[in-house]
Design an enzyme around this catalytic site. Structure first.
Site, PDB file in Angstrom:
ATOM      1  N   LYS A 101      17.549  39.616  61.177  1.00 35.31           N
ATOM      2  CA  LYS A 101      16.571  38.852  60.397  1.00 35.31           C
ATOM      3  C   LYS A 101      17.331  37.966  59.419  1.00 35.31           C
ATOM      4  O   LYS A 101      18.123  38.460  58.612  1.00 35.31           O
ATOM      5  CB  LYS A 101      15.648  39.805  59.649  1.00 35.31           C
ATOM      6  CG  LYS A 101      14.691  39.071  58.715  1.00 35.31           C
ATOM      7  CD  LYS A 101      13.670  40.001  58.131  1.00 35.31           C
ATOM      8  CE  LYS A 101      12.754  39.266  57.177  1.00 35.31           C
ATOM      9  NZ  LYS A 101      11.765  40.161  56.580  1.00 35.31           N
ATOM     10  N   LYS A 107      14.558  37.194  64.239  1.00 34.38           N
ATOM     11  CA  LYS A 107      13.582  36.498  63.401  1.00 34.38           C
ATOM     12  C   LYS A 107      14.287  35.544  62.451  1.00 34.38           C
ATOM     13  O   LYS A 107      15.273  35.945  61.847  1.00 34.38           O
ATOM     14  CB  LYS A 107      12.821  37.570  62.608  1.00 34.38           C
ATOM     15  CG  LYS A 107      11.810  37.043  61.635  1.00 34.38           C
ATOM     16  CD  LYS A 107      11.206  38.187  60.897  1.00 34.38           C
ATOM     17  CE  LYS A 107      10.328  37.589  59.816  1.00 34.38           C
ATOM     18  NZ  LYS A 107      10.042  38.515  58.787  1.00 34.38           N
TER      19      LYS A 107
HETATM   20  C1  PBG Z   1       8.816  40.910  54.625  1.00 33.30           C
HETATM   21  C2  PBG Z   1       8.529  40.076  55.795  1.00 33.30           C
HETATM   22  C3  PBG Z   1       8.626  38.684  55.840  1.00 33.30           C
HETATM   23  C4  PBG Z   1       8.146  38.302  57.080  1.00 33.30           C
HETATM   24  C5  PBG Z   1       7.796  39.460  57.791  1.00 33.30           C
HETATM   25  N1  PBG Z   1       8.059  40.563  56.980  1.00 33.30           N
HETATM   26  C6  PBG Z   1       9.005  37.700  54.797  1.00 33.30           C
HETATM   27  C7  PBG Z   1      10.290  37.826  54.116  1.00 33.30           C
HETATM   28  O1  PBG Z   1      11.218  38.511  54.561  1.00 33.30           O
HETATM   29  O2  PBG Z   1      10.393  37.225  53.055  1.00 33.30           O
HETATM   30  C8  PBG Z   1       8.023  36.878  57.523  1.00 33.30           C
HETATM   31  C9  PBG Z   1       7.030  36.586  58.587  1.00 33.30           C
HETATM   32  C10 PBG Z   1       6.613  35.176  58.694  1.00 33.30           C
HETATM   33  O3  PBG Z   1       7.140  34.275  58.013  1.00 33.30           O
HETATM   34  O4  PBG Z   1       5.710  34.939  59.496  1.00 33.30           O
HETATM   35  N2  PBG Z   1       9.706  41.880  54.631  1.00 33.30           N
END
Ligand code: PBG
Length: 330
Positions: free
Chosen positions: A200, A254
């Site tokens: 991520k 992601k």
């Molecule tokens: C939080 C989380 C995020 C997303 C999914 N879980 C945001 C972040 O890490 O700030 C992002 C999903 C999206 O942008 O659609 N832990």
């Protein structure tokens, strides 16, 4: 040697629709989708999210209705994200551990009403903290790893007890997959899966999501000390290897489209189920292009989702899930 032009004309098999269908190397179906949904308090509430045109926060009754819709469309799984009321947000995010929080009530309502579909739940503290970080912060504002991991284990257990089918840690702490797996086994949750957000990235594409869960205005600084640097690919493979060794059943990359190379590399290196998250900023870009009259929504949606399939994913989290399932003729 293969044949040469004109014996070989690659356009021959493309000349008609039936032939294109016959030669398709990749097939996209509604069973490829996980539909992310945002939960809000109340009854009969649909709260549109300005940053995500076409996406709303739903009260639990609406979440259940979306669950039925997903089932009828052949979408196998729903992902849940709560917009925690601000008075319940604290520095330590303790509402995440409340067995009656919005998330747990939504899980129970869904498993009760639509037991045929899977429920995936995000493990991270950001929808519950006053600072908007995924973990606990020290006096210097640094997100501390091991103490956060202990809280995440408790959050995961709380969700599993409410009936979550897939625990999806999205926080990027080191070592939390092993700790969560151990706790799930000890708690008798042998069949509760872990889908790790393994690779991520600290991304500019999460903005609309942070609006949706109400953490954007709260977030102090950025998430670069725990989420990955977009410059790195080798590191993604190391993250995936570790999470698999710790007991992840599947791994996620992601954001999605800007990281298709990572999906391909993870899939070639490890023969495991890989998922992609087509994140909020990706959705918003498509919708903005449509609103500007620059592109055809349906074609862009299907093409972008097909890209994940072609790169090797087992499935994709997408806010376009229901629309795409309809386009695919579910
Ligand atoms: C939080 C989380 C995020 C997303 C999914 N879980 C945001 C972040 O890490 O700030 C992002 C999903 C999206 O942008 O659609 N832990």
């Amino acid at each position: 040697m293969t044949a040469q032009y004109p014996a070989l004309r690659l356009r021959r098999t493309r000349a008609s629709n039936w032939s294109r269908r016959l030669h398709a190397e990749t097939v996209l179906t509604p069973a490829d989708f996980i539909w992310p949904l945002f939960i809000t308090e109340g009854e009969g509430v649909e709260d549109p999210i300005a940053a995500l045109p076409g996406v709303s926060r739903w009260s639990i009754d609406g979440i259940v209705a979306r669950g039925r819709e997903a089932r009828d469309l052949g979408i196998p799984c729903i992902a849940l994200f709560p917009n925690t009321p601000s008075h319940l947000r604290t520095d330590d995010g303790r509402e995440a551990l409340n067995p009656d929080n919005l998330m747990c009530r939504a899980i129970r309502a869904l498993k009760d009403a639509v037991p045929e579909i899977g429920v995936l739940t995000d493990v991270a503290l950001d929808p519950y903290t006053t600072h908007g970080h995924d973990g606990l912060v020290d006096a210097a504002g640094y997100v501390v790893n091991d103490v956060t991991s202990e809280a995440l284990v408790q959050q995961a257990l709380t969700q599993a007890e409410a009936g979550s089918d897939i625990i999806a840690p999205s926080d990027m702490m080191d070592g939390r997959i092993g700790a969560i797996r151990e706790a799930l086994e000890a708690g008798g949750h042998h069949n509760v899966q872990i889908m790790s957000y393994a690779a991520k990235y600290a991304s500019a594409f999460y903005g609309p999501f942070r609006d949706a869960v109400g953490s954007r205005g709260l977030l102090k600084g950025d998430k670069k000390t725990y989420q990955m640097d977009s410059a790195n690919a080798e590191e993604a493979l190391r993250e995936v290897a570790l999470d698999l060794a710790e007991g992840a059943d599947s791994v996620m990359v992601k954001p999605g489209m800007p990281y298709l190379d990572i999906i391909l590399r993870v899939k070639s290196e490890f023969q495991v189920p890989v998922f992609a998250y087509q994140v909020s900023g990706e959705y918003a870009m498509i919708e903005a292009a449509v609103a500007a009259g620059a592109a055809d929504r349906d074609a862009m949606v299907l093409e972008s989702l097909m890209a994940f399939k072609r790169a090797g994913t087992a499935g994709v989290l997408t806010y376009h899930a229901a629309h795409a399932a309809r386009l695919l003729g579910a």
